[in-house]
Enzyme design. Structure first.
Site, PDB file in Angstrom:
ATOM      1  N   HIS A   1       0.873  -1.183   0.000  1.00 47.39           N
ATOM      2  CA  HIS A   1       0.000   0.000   0.000  1.00 47.39           C
ATOM      3  C   HIS A   1       0.913   1.237   0.000  1.00 47.39           C
ATOM      4  CE1 HIS A   1      -3.670  -2.043   2.115  1.00 47.39           C
ATOM      5  NE2 HIS A   1      -3.995  -1.787   0.859  1.00 47.39           N
TER       6      HIS A   1
ATOM      7  N   CYS B   1      -2.109   2.816   9.250  1.00 48.82           N
ATOM      8  CA  CYS B   1      -3.126   1.863   8.774  1.00 48.82           C
ATOM      9  C   CYS B   1      -4.277   1.723   9.757  1.00 48.82           C
ATOM     10  CB  CYS B   1      -2.542   0.473   8.589  1.00 48.82           C
ATOM     11  SG  CYS B   1      -1.117   0.357   7.550  1.00 48.82           S
TER      12      CYS B   1
HETATM   13  N1  ARG Z   1      -3.563  -7.253   6.553  1.00 49.31           N
HETATM   14  C1  ARG Z   1      -3.999  -6.030   5.955  1.00 49.31           C
HETATM   15  C2  ARG Z   1      -3.991  -6.183   4.443  1.00 49.31           C
HETATM   16  O1  ARG Z   1      -3.111  -6.829   3.937  1.00 49.31           O
HETATM   17  C3  ARG Z   1      -3.150  -4.882   6.388  1.00 49.31           C
HETATM   18  C4  ARG Z   1      -3.634  -3.562   5.891  1.00 49.31           C
HETATM   19  C5  ARG Z   1      -2.734  -2.419   6.226  1.00 49.31           C
HETATM   20  N2  ARG Z   1      -3.305  -1.191   5.828  1.00 49.31           N
HETATM   21  C6  ARG Z   1      -2.685  -0.195   5.226  1.00 49.31           C
HETATM   22  N3  ARG Z   1      -3.329   0.914   5.030  1.00 49.31           N
HETATM   23  N4  ARG Z   1      -1.464  -0.302   4.772  1.00 49.31           N
HETATM   24  O2  ARG Z   1      -4.839  -5.702   3.740  1.00 49.31           O
END
Ligand code: ARG
Length: 275
Positions: A164, A258
């Protein structure tokens, strides 16, 4: 006006599937420690004068704690997420219902376009920086840009550990951001250097501790513990820094940022203070 932040308590948080390279079901989260770390983050953000709002967690949706992925907020508009992985798609209806009940106008992208909210779409000044390929589709970002009439800079994410945009890029104010260069291709790195006047490079060791996944409230920046070089760089630029251990959430590939969704717009967004 106080910063408004949406969080989701970690009642059902856990490592129940693997959708990014950080997640390993053989390394489960310690529930009590996760609750403690989440509460400590919440407290730090309140101390930084943010108003924290919460959404009710849902059983069977362990990643719902990561509210950054609920939507992208622009003024009163919430561009809803459509998750790439079916494991997270069940979160969509809950986030949509909460945002609608709290007065946001909802925008859904055309069917089949993946978009993971503020995890992949971050304003710095007038510009929306948008990560694509691993989770969100570039098409979705174009759509968002047209709808809200802003310039969008698509940035291809090339390292699966930084899946992300908010894991490798953090706008701090309208002209300052931190980034981890190897998460981007050469073009993305060049564009960031050209577009962001004050760009702070994060070293690998701290990027792995999610240094870029920082929450910015006014001039206070909150990160996971163990990011001293970024903190020093921020202090030099007049930011106050806070750290708190979030390793239970790093197991799922997430950290401070996050776990939050800024409801009144990122600090660095130029539109934030406009009427
Ligand atoms: N386990 C989650 C996923 O893989 C973690 C999300 C983390 N969120 C972020 N905004 N980076 O989607």
């Amino acid at each position: 006006m106080a910063a408004r932040i949406l969080m989701c308590p970690p009642d059902y948080y856990g490592i129940e599937y693997e959708i990014n390279p950080w997640m390993d079901r053989r390394r489960p989260a310690d529930h009590a420690a996760a609750v403690q770390q989440w509460n400590a983050l919440r407290r730090l953000l309140s101390d930084a004068s943010a108003a924290i709002e919460t959404i009710t967690p849902q059983p069977g949706l362990p990643d719902m704690v990561f509210t950054a992925n609920a939507a992208m907020v622009f003024r009163k508009l919430a561009v809803l997420s459509h998750f790439r992985h079916p494991q997270r798609q069940g979160e969509e209806q809950h986030f949509a219902a909460w945002l609608e009940a709290h007065g946001f106008e909802l925008l859904r992208l055309p069917g089949g376009i993946y978009f993971e909210g503020a995890g992949d779409a971050l304003f710095c000044g007038e510009t929306l920086f948008a990560g694509y390929r691993i989770r969100s589709d570039a098409r979705g970002h174009q759509h968002v840009a047209e709808r809200i009439g802003c310039r969008v800079i698509p940035l291809e994410l090339v390292d699966p550990y930084y899946y992300h945009l908010d894991t490798c890029f953090c706008p701090l104010d309208r002209t300052t951001a931190a980034y981890y260069p190897p998460a981007f291709d050469a073009y993305g790195q060049r564009v960031l250097r050209e577009m962001v006047p004050e760009l702070i490079e994060v070293v690998e060791e701290e990027a792995r501790r999610f240094a870029c996944n920082a929450v910015v409230v006014g001039r206070t920046v909150v990160t996971n513990a163990g990011c001293p070089r970024l903190h020093a760089a921020l202090q030099q630029r007049g930011f106050a820094t806070r750290e708190t251990p979030l390793d239970e959430f790093v197991k799922a590939g997430g950290s401070a940022k996050c776990l939050t969704l800024r409801l009144d717009g990122e600090e660095a967004a130029a539109w934030k203070d406009a009427p």
